[in-house]
Scaffold this motif. Structure first.
Motif, short mmCIF file in Angstrom:
data_model
loop_
_atom_site.label_atom_id
_atom_site.label_comp_id
_atom_site.label_asym_id
_atom_site.label_seq_id
_atom_site.Cartn_x
_atom_site.Cartn_y
_atom_site.Cartn_z
N TYR A 1 2.06 95.49 157.27
CA TYR A 1 0.83 96.29 157.29
C TYR A 1 0.89 97.41 156.26
N ARG B 1 -7.88 104.02 157.90
CA ARG B 1 -7.28 103.08 156.93
C ARG B 1 -5.83 103.48 156.66
N LYS C 1 -1.52 103.11 161.85
CA LYS C 1 -1.19 102.08 162.83
C LYS C 1 -1.09 102.65 164.24
N GLU D 1 -7.21 98.43 170.99
CA GLU D 1 -7.04 97.70 169.73
C GLU D 1 -8.35 97.62 168.96
N SER D 2 -9.45 97.32 169.67
CA SER D 2 -10.73 97.23 168.95
C SER D 2 -11.13 98.61 168.44
N TYR E 1 -9.22 99.11 165.25
CA TYR E 1 -9.75 98.27 164.16
C TYR E 1 -11.09 98.80 163.66
N GLU E 2 -11.92 99.30 164.58
CA GLU E 2 -13.23 99.81 164.15
C GLU E 2 -13.11 101.12 163.37
N GLY F 1 -8.01 100.95 161.03
CA GLY F 1 -6.55 100.94 161.15
C GLY F 1 -6.00 99.59 161.58
N ASN F 2 -4.69 99.55 161.81
CA ASN F 2 -4.03 98.34 162.27
C ASN F 2 -3.32 98.59 163.59
N VAL F 3 -2.84 97.51 164.19
CA VAL F 3 -2.25 97.59 165.52
C VAL F 3 -0.96 96.76 165.56
N LYS G 1 -14.67 91.25 164.16
CA LYS G 1 -13.48 90.92 164.96
C LYS G 1 -13.67 89.62 165.73
N ASN H 1 -10.71 90.94 161.49
CA ASN H 1 -9.56 91.24 162.32
C ASN H 1 -9.57 90.40 163.58
N ILE I 1 -8.31 90.24 167.83
CA ILE I 1 -7.71 90.76 169.06
C ILE I 1 -7.60 89.60 170.04
N PHE J 1 -15.92 94.31 172.57
CA PHE J 1 -14.84 94.60 171.62
C PHE J 1 -14.90 93.73 170.37
#
Lengths: 304, 304, 304
Positions: free
Chosen positions: A61, B37, B40, B57-58, B61-62, B65-67, C40, C66, C68, C94
């Motif tokens: 990442y 951006r 994590k 997580e969503s 992402y919205e 970022g990352n997870v 997503k 992305n 999930i 989500f």
């Protein structure tokens, strides 16, 4: 370099190059944040290993790439009887590089021989775990400024501990490295390592059962865990276990600039009181693990 | 604000600010799509919770970022005996913020005390689940336009239901809030909540076993499940359970603008016939959960 | 098209359009790399399927989106008794699109009826697996340049093999397609498929127990596994199983341009010696699976 299966696949020069890239990433992370945009790492973990998996994933990442995969065999096609080779050939259709953890020795090698994308061995049974060794080397380099002229103590289970075996093999190639091997009699290093690596290459080493006696001369202390199940009888385990637990008093005669490493997870073999000692490097080591994996991914993908 | 462990860590003003940011995200999602951006989130879920995990997580992402993370303890280092503190310090090397779910009370607090990145309690045992409470507050705010001057019915298991306890504690700080506590005798609110929160703060409340009798005066009806295993004998459970299942006929004397909330998952405590009633807000509540978590992540990361 | 639950939801024209988009993606991958930025996919896998899950996930990542989700029911809310409809309505908050794998027939349809985002059936029990059939069609199109004027051999378990049933149903709509159905007596195609699809539509077909005899006339050989548990007695299984294992000698009288397909995973029903034969297409098929899923996601999301 195409795959990384065994730490000895890498020459000293290749290791130096990886360390050099990792140190540049540490200095200039922004420069690398889009290097792997559009690329995917597959983490195929046939046995769980949170630390190693998350290290690889965060590495990818931070390079701007994405990650797919599984974290245990139960949710993989292996449960349906698919061979490692077939799984690897399938995943090759989805990803640009594979990191594989497998309980069986040789599984990552089989994968590497089946596909045309790079495969990284993320630990195969008690055999190899080359990115842990790269992590250890980067940590030592950053703590000491060098990989030669060092006295390295390895303490704990030296018989079964694969991280110690790989570290000894890798460090034996540097000048003026000396080992102090600290373990109960039952858990001394295997004969092939003593003969084919240390003696054959004229590496000075001593073997001892006493961590306290060894301590004063060490530049590096690499701790590992002494597991109960390694002993033939409970009495021996109970008698010996405390000797290999690092506590503040055992550090009383240690060098001021000693660096304490541990591959983690620890259970109780390093007292939590040590954590705040500036000589404790095991969490810095985790961070080094991420950076060296970033360097490795870049190298194997041929990204500059 | 550095971590979020308990809803009472937040002042009313801080909650208002989070709600205000969440409402701005709802109005202007594009404005926020790149805010995280390169960052994590680590979702460390020692017990499964699909809804909460996917919500976090969503949310990340919205924000661009990352997870990374794990969704159950079995695939984590905990299985190898690693402490929560050590896992947190490890993950700190990989991520910018942690959301932790753990079956043991206090585990997220231990994590927060071990690291220098923000830790969000995503539920610890039957103790705290502050982002659920923030979700509930945002939902009430959006449905009613206010958090004060409300009569709130809490129905079902009020003894063990942590979401109800947190909601009562949080709402007790707003003006002119009145509670109607609807439960079987066996599952009334705990004494400390009655004494130390409601009575001490002069919050008006009534306790009743009848949902129908309570219904007409409610602005909010917060439903929870009455679980079979909470009863000493099966006969009591069978006799009582239907009283706390929301069906269309029980809504016959409810206000036209009642808002029905539920933390989900539901089993059968709200009839599916209610789902199409405009007063049913529990799926809107899920959506609010995502937006308030986005606001929280931004706040804790110090991103504007 | 709003959801994809059954391959027969799609007209021939819709399938042709999906294949056409997939082929454009193969030719111009860069053109598509940002098409789903900010979107997503939720992969809700109530039973494990590495191949299908990773195929969907890599498809979404290659579109810039992305992912999930969960990879097995154990870590989902299903374990707490939540209905598929409620889980779907939650996940709708989500994600923009759902791919669902479920052991129970009809679960993805229930999800589709509960939400306003597109749902893709990623396999429901032994019922439907439409993206596998799309994968097979794209593979045939790319190998043969056409979907009509083909003699297709289906070999192995034709009674329970859902991929074969869907392939026959889908291919029956093209001109001049002929089937050769190769299986033990116990595992011939079900009567409804013979009557309602093949006979009703005047599709020429022959049924045989001999793979060798069928081989010379085949353009396509679609292999499936003969599972031990499908036989009433062990003796029959042992006697028959080798007849349906593809080995190099069984290919001796095959066409030079035969295409061998298999939905994978294979256990031993295709000898690994076949893998290097240019007629082996099953790993190319995996790649086609990713591209057709990319086309499908674009279509269902209405992205051009």
């Amino acid at each position: 370099m195409k795959h990384l299966i065994d730490i000895l696949d890498l020459s000293k020069e290749e290791i130096d190059e990886l360390i050099s890239v990792a140190e540049d990433i540490i200095e200039n992370p922004a420069k690398y944040s889009e290097k792997c945009r559009g690329k995917k790492l597959a983490t195929l973990f046939y046995e769980p290993s949170t630390r190693t998996r998350l290290s690889f994933e965060s590495a990818m990442y931070e390079l701007g790439g994405n990650v797919i995969g599984f974290s245990e065999a139960g949710s993989s096609s292996a449960a349906k009887g698919e061979s490692v080779a077939d799984t690897a050939r399938t995943v090759e259709c989805f990803a640009d590089i594979i990191a594989m953890r497998h309980p069986k020795e040789g599984a990552p090698l089989v994968a590497a021989q089946s596909v045309s994308i790079p495969v990284i061995n993320a630990g195969d049974g008690s055999h190899n775990h080359p990115t842990q060794t790269l992590t250890d080397l980067l940590t030592i380099k950053r703590e000491k400024g060098r990989l030669d002229h060092l006295t390295i103590g390895c303490c704990g289970d030296l018989k079964f501990g694969r991280t110690v075996h790989s570290l000894i093999s890798a460090m034996s190639r540097y000048d003026n490295v000396e080992f102090v091997l600290i373990s109960p009699e039952e858990l001394m290093i295997p004969e092939h390592l003593r003969t084919d690596v240390l003696i054959k290459n004229n590496i000075p080493f001593t073997e001892t059962t006493s961590l306290e006696e060894a301590m004063p001369k060490l530049d590096i202390l690499y701790m590992t865990r002494v597991q109960r199940e390694r002993f033939f009888n409970e009495a021996d385990y109970v008698r010996l276990k405390d000797s290999y637990i690092l506590t503040p008093d055992k550090l009383s005669n240690a060098k001021k600039d000693l660096s304490i490493l541990h591959p983690l997870p620890r259970v109780n073999e390093i007292s939590v009181e040590i954590d705040s000692d500036p000589r404790a490097c095991y969490f810095k080591q985790v961070l080094c693990g991420k950076y060296i994996r970033m360097a490795l991914i870049l190298n194997l993908l041929g990204v500059n």
